[in-house]
Design a protein around this motif. Structure first.
Motif, PDB file in Angstrom:
ATOM      1  N   GLY A 180     -11.867 -54.694   7.341  1.00  0.00           N
ATOM      2  CA  GLY A 180     -10.645 -55.473   7.296  1.00  0.00           C
ATOM      3  C   GLY A 180     -10.583 -56.521   8.388  1.00  0.00           C
ATOM      4  N   ASP A 181     -11.016 -56.148   9.592  1.00  0.00           N
ATOM      5  CA  ASP A 181     -10.993 -57.099  10.696  1.00  0.00           C
ATOM      6  C   ASP A 181     -11.958 -58.252  10.423  1.00  0.00           C
ATOM      7  OD1 ASP A 181      -9.988 -57.557  13.567  1.00  0.00           O
ATOM      8  OD2 ASP A 181     -12.168 -57.767  13.785  1.00  0.00           O
ATOM      9  N   PHE A 182     -13.137 -57.951   9.892  1.00  0.00           N
ATOM     10  CA  PHE A 182     -14.107 -59.006   9.581  1.00  0.00           C
ATOM     11  C   PHE A 182     -13.572 -59.923   8.479  1.00  0.00           C
ATOM     12  CE2 PHE A 182     -17.813 -60.438   7.010  1.00  0.00           C
ATOM     13  CZ  PHE A 182     -18.345 -61.326   7.939  1.00  0.00           C
ATOM     14  N   LEU A 183     -12.941 -59.345   7.467  1.00  0.00           N
ATOM     15  CA  LEU A 183     -12.437 -60.169   6.371  1.00  0.00           C
ATOM     16  C   LEU A 183     -11.248 -61.023   6.812  1.00  0.00           C
ATOM     17  CD1 LEU A 183     -12.779 -57.804   3.283  1.00  0.00           C
ATOM     18  CD2 LEU A 183     -14.221 -59.744   3.928  1.00  0.00           C
ATOM     19  N   ASP A 184     -10.439 -60.520   7.721  1.00  0.00           N
ATOM     20  CA  ASP A 184      -9.392 -61.374   8.284  1.00  0.00           C
ATOM     21  C   ASP A 184     -10.010 -62.614   8.932  1.00  0.00           C
ATOM     22  OD1 ASP A 184      -7.100 -59.968   7.567  1.00  0.00           O
ATOM     23  OD2 ASP A 184      -7.083 -58.752   9.383  1.00  0.00           O
ATOM     24  N   PHE A 185     -11.139 -62.432   9.580  1.00  0.00           N
ATOM     25  CA  PHE A 185     -11.859 -63.558  10.191  1.00  0.00           C
ATOM     26  C   PHE A 185     -12.428 -64.482   9.114  1.00  0.00           C
ATOM     27  CE2 PHE A 185     -15.930 -65.264  11.865  1.00  0.00           C
ATOM     28  CZ  PHE A 185     -15.427 -66.032  12.893  1.00  0.00           C
ATOM     29  N   VAL A 186     -13.021 -63.911   8.073  1.00  0.00           N
ATOM     30  CA  VAL A 186     -13.581 -64.703   6.979  1.00  0.00           C
ATOM     31  C   VAL A 186     -12.517 -65.611   6.371  1.00  0.00           C
ATOM     32  CG1 VAL A 186     -14.500 -64.552   4.616  1.00  0.00           C
ATOM     33  CG2 VAL A 186     -15.433 -63.085   6.418  1.00  0.00           C
TER      34      VAL A 186
ATOM     35  N   VAL B 276      -8.926 -70.736  -1.636  1.00  0.00           N
ATOM     36  CA  VAL B 276      -8.080 -69.734  -2.302  1.00  0.00           C
ATOM     37  C   VAL B 276      -6.860 -69.385  -1.467  1.00  0.00           C
ATOM     38  CG1 VAL B 276     -10.003 -68.751  -3.592  1.00  0.00           C
ATOM     39  CG2 VAL B 276      -9.442 -67.840  -1.320  1.00  0.00           C
ATOM     40  N   THR B 277      -6.704 -70.029  -0.321  1.00  0.00           N
ATOM     41  CA  THR B 277      -5.556 -69.759   0.546  1.00  0.00           C
ATOM     42  C   THR B 277      -4.636 -70.971   0.591  1.00  0.00           C
ATOM     43  OG1 THR B 277      -6.718 -70.515   2.529  1.00  0.00           O
ATOM     44  CG2 THR B 277      -6.873 -68.168   1.982  1.00  0.00           C
TER      45      THR B 277
ATOM     46  N   ILE C 101      -1.175 -58.515   6.967  1.00  0.00           N
ATOM     47  CA  ILE C 101      -0.127 -59.037   6.082  1.00  0.00           C
ATOM     48  C   ILE C 101      -0.226 -60.550   5.975  1.00  0.00           C
ATOM     49  CG2 ILE C 101       2.371 -59.326   5.820  1.00  0.00           C
ATOM     50  CD1 ILE C 101       2.706 -56.554   7.099  1.00  0.00           C
ATOM     51  N   SER C 102      -0.528 -61.212   7.079  1.00  0.00           N
ATOM     52  CA  SER C 102      -0.595 -62.678   7.061  1.00  0.00           C
ATOM     53  C   SER C 102      -1.753 -63.170   6.190  1.00  0.00           C
ATOM     54  CB  SER C 102      -0.732 -63.223   8.484  1.00  0.00           C
ATOM     55  OG  SER C 102      -1.894 -62.719   9.114  1.00  0.00           O
ATOM     56  N   THR C 103      -2.895 -62.469   6.215  1.00  0.00           N
ATOM     57  CA  THR C 103      -4.014 -62.861   5.368  1.00  0.00           C
ATOM     58  C   THR C 103      -3.665 -62.680   3.901  1.00  0.00           C
ATOM     59  OG1 THR C 103      -5.657 -62.305   7.064  1.00  0.00           O
ATOM     60  CG2 THR C 103      -6.429 -62.397   4.782  1.00  0.00           C
ATOM     61  N   GLN C 104      -3.073 -61.551   3.564  1.00  0.00           N
ATOM     62  CA  GLN C 104      -2.693 -61.313   2.168  1.00  0.00           C
ATOM     63  C   GLN C 104      -1.681 -62.347   1.686  1.00  0.00           C
ATOM     64  OE1 GLN C 104      -2.116 -57.124   0.772  1.00  0.00           O
ATOM     65  NE2 GLN C 104      -2.193 -56.668   2.952  1.00  0.00           N
ATOM     66  N   ALA C 105      -0.717 -62.670   2.535  1.00  0.00           N
ATOM     67  CA  ALA C 105       0.331 -63.610   2.139  1.00  0.00           C
ATOM     68  C   ALA C 105      -0.207 -65.022   1.941  1.00  0.00           C
ATOM     69  CB  ALA C 105       1.436 -63.613   3.186  1.00  0.00           C
TER      70      ALA C 105
ATOM     71  N   VAL D  62     -12.297 -70.843   5.812  1.00  0.00           N
ATOM     72  CA  VAL D  62     -12.111 -71.155   4.390  1.00  0.00           C
ATOM     73  C   VAL D  62     -12.351 -72.640   4.152  1.00  0.00           C
ATOM     74  CG1 VAL D  62     -10.449 -71.217   2.490  1.00  0.00           C
ATOM     75  CG2 VAL D  62     -10.530 -69.232   4.020  1.00  0.00           C
ATOM     76  N   LEU D  63     -11.854 -73.485   5.037  1.00  0.00           N
ATOM     77  CA  LEU D  63     -12.070 -74.925   4.902  1.00  0.00           C
ATOM     78  C   LEU D  63     -13.551 -75.276   5.006  1.00  0.00           C
ATOM     79  CD1 LEU D  63      -9.117 -76.396   6.983  1.00  0.00           C
ATOM     80  CD2 LEU D  63      -9.562 -76.814   4.553  1.00  0.00           C
ATOM     81  N   ALA D  64     -14.250 -74.677   5.962  1.00  0.00           N
ATOM     82  CA  ALA D  64     -15.669 -74.990   6.158  1.00  0.00           C
ATOM     83  C   ALA D  64     -16.476 -74.627   4.924  1.00  0.00           C
ATOM     84  CB  ALA D  64     -16.201 -74.244   7.382  1.00  0.00           C
ATOM     85  N   PHE D  65     -16.202 -73.463   4.344  1.00  0.00           N
ATOM     86  CA  PHE D  65     -16.936 -73.049   3.152  1.00  0.00           C
ATOM     87  C   PHE D  65     -16.613 -73.967   1.970  1.00  0.00           C
ATOM     88  CE2 PHE D  65     -17.522 -70.746  -0.779  1.00  0.00           C
ATOM     89  CZ  PHE D  65     -18.786 -70.211  -0.618  1.00  0.00           C
TER      90      PHE D  65
END
Length: 412
Positions: A312-318, A336-337, A110-114, A324-327
């Protein structure tokens, strides 16, 4: 974008058998680098190494392809019944319509989606369900060559008329491309959309519920381009329909362009060549454009192999803030976050990206949630240049594109 590095895909079955808890996930991703030194393969290799240290039963195999190839590659894999677990690509709607994708709800915390910026989360939806997870974003600003402008005694334009007047002055000074108008096959849909938005139109109308390509506003915009820029020889020696974005960017970096629409990558290209440049919002009819064009690339997850929990677990990490900042920082892209955007909006090291970040909340994206968009985009690339040439008809070209869009919408 450059050719991909490390292109070997693991095409065998996923996982290590029914009696094993070990899982192999396959990710196909696009290359944002412009050399071997900053290939996206290096980014993903580093990220995967961190993840696998904490998840010894999960192996993530990443294959990176150039933007010229990655969407086609994934399409071929899916058609062959060998879909990857994840694909970071340019579109998702066709796969979602065919019920091939997990929804974000089925994968992410939920936190990643939000944390996704609201306009990107919405743009990733089909029929109210999010299937496209935004991965990277950019907006457009008008770049201008400060040296050429100073020599001609010019200031950055705020209106179309000022842009045309500046272009005329630059032409008189012998500038090769007073305004570079790339309507060639590479990315004509982007340049077109930026101009349509600046004229009060766009590809869609009625809050995005229907195509409005042949609207009066769009006809007026292309007619102005045809008569007041192209027709007066202010767009350079290459016909707009033959000029690609990459060539226009290269010409700007070589000091041959007075003005053009650009995204953050152009900053680094120009700086490397010593070009002094400024950036302002796109001029409009009566003042600076209120709505900029935004672009997002998408992460998708295919259901074919299962593994929703591990994906899902891997994408939460991504999507963790630091990743996100590093990329984003590596490739001069916008996050995008919300959490990463908050950091970049205040961090001194990200000050060059701030003008693009400021445009992002008001940006409008392609209608990527429509399965028809791929067809419409391809048609724009092929035909839009013909609307602005001598003897061309903006009305006829836009009417033809609208007809193409409506046929694609109805599945014809």
């Amino acid at each position: 974008m450059v050719s991909a590095l490390g292109m070997t895909a693991v095409l065998g079955g996923c996982g290590a058998g029914a009696d094993s808890d070990e899982v192999t996930l396959r990710l196909v991703a696009a290359d944002y680098g412009d050399s071997e030194a900053n290939s996206s393969q290096k980014y993903w290799d580093g990220l995967v190494e961190q993840y696998e240290k904490k998840h010894p039963n999960v192996t993530v195999d990443v294959s990176v392809y150039s933007w010229n190839d990655v969407d086609r590659k994934v399409k071929e894999m899916v058609a062959a019944g060998d879909a990857p677990d994840m694909a970071q690509i340019g579109a998702y709607a066709d796969y979602a319509a065919d019920d091939l994708l997990y929804s974000a709800d089925e994968l992410l915390s939920i936190s990643t989606q939000a944390d996704f910026a609201a306009q990107f989360a919405s743009a990733g939806e089909v029929d109210g369900t999010q299937y496209g997870m935004p991965f990277a974003a950019s907006t457009r600003l008008l770049f201008y060559n400060k040296t050429l402008f100073a020599e001609a005694g010019l200031s950055a334009p705020k209106t179309w008329d000022q842009l045309a007047a500046d272009a005329a002055a630059l032409k008189a000074d012998g500038v090769k491309y007073p305004y570079a108008l790339p309507l060639g096959s590479e990315e004509a849909q982007a340049e077109t959309m930026q101009w349509l938005l600046s004229g009060g139109g766009g590809y869609t109308e009625n809050l995005g519920t229907s195509y409005g390509i042949d609207s009066a506003e769009n006809v007026a915009t292309l007619t102005w381009l045809k008569d007041d820029l192209v027709g007066k020889g202010l767009t350079g020696p290459v016909a707009p329909g033959k000029l690609n974005r990459a060539d226009a960017f290269a010409a700007f970096a070589n000091g041959q362009v007075g003005m053009l629409n650009g995204h953050p990558t152009l900053m680094q290209m120009a700086a490397k060549k010593g070009v002094k440049f400024g950036m302002v919002p796109m001029p409009g009819v009566d003042g600076q454009t209120k709505v900029s064009m935004g672009v997002a690339d998408w992460m998708t997850a295919f259901k074919q192999n299962g593994h929703a929990e591990q994906v899902g677990d891997f994408l939460d990490f991504v999507y963790d803030e630091k990743n996100v900042l590093a990329f984003s920082r590596e490739y001069d892209l916008l996050p995008v976050t919300a959490s990463a955007s908050d950091v970049m909006s205040t961090a001194a090291r990200d000050k060059d990206l701030r003008p693009f970040l400021e445009e992002l909340p008001l940006s409008e994206l392609y209608p990527v949630g429509r399965t028809s968009w791929a067809t419409v985009s391809a048609a724009v690339k092929k035909r839009i240049g013909g609307a602005v040439v001598s003897g061309g008809s903006p009305t006829a070209v836009l009417a033809g594109l609208q007809s193409t869009a409506l046929r694609a919408e109805s599945g014809e």
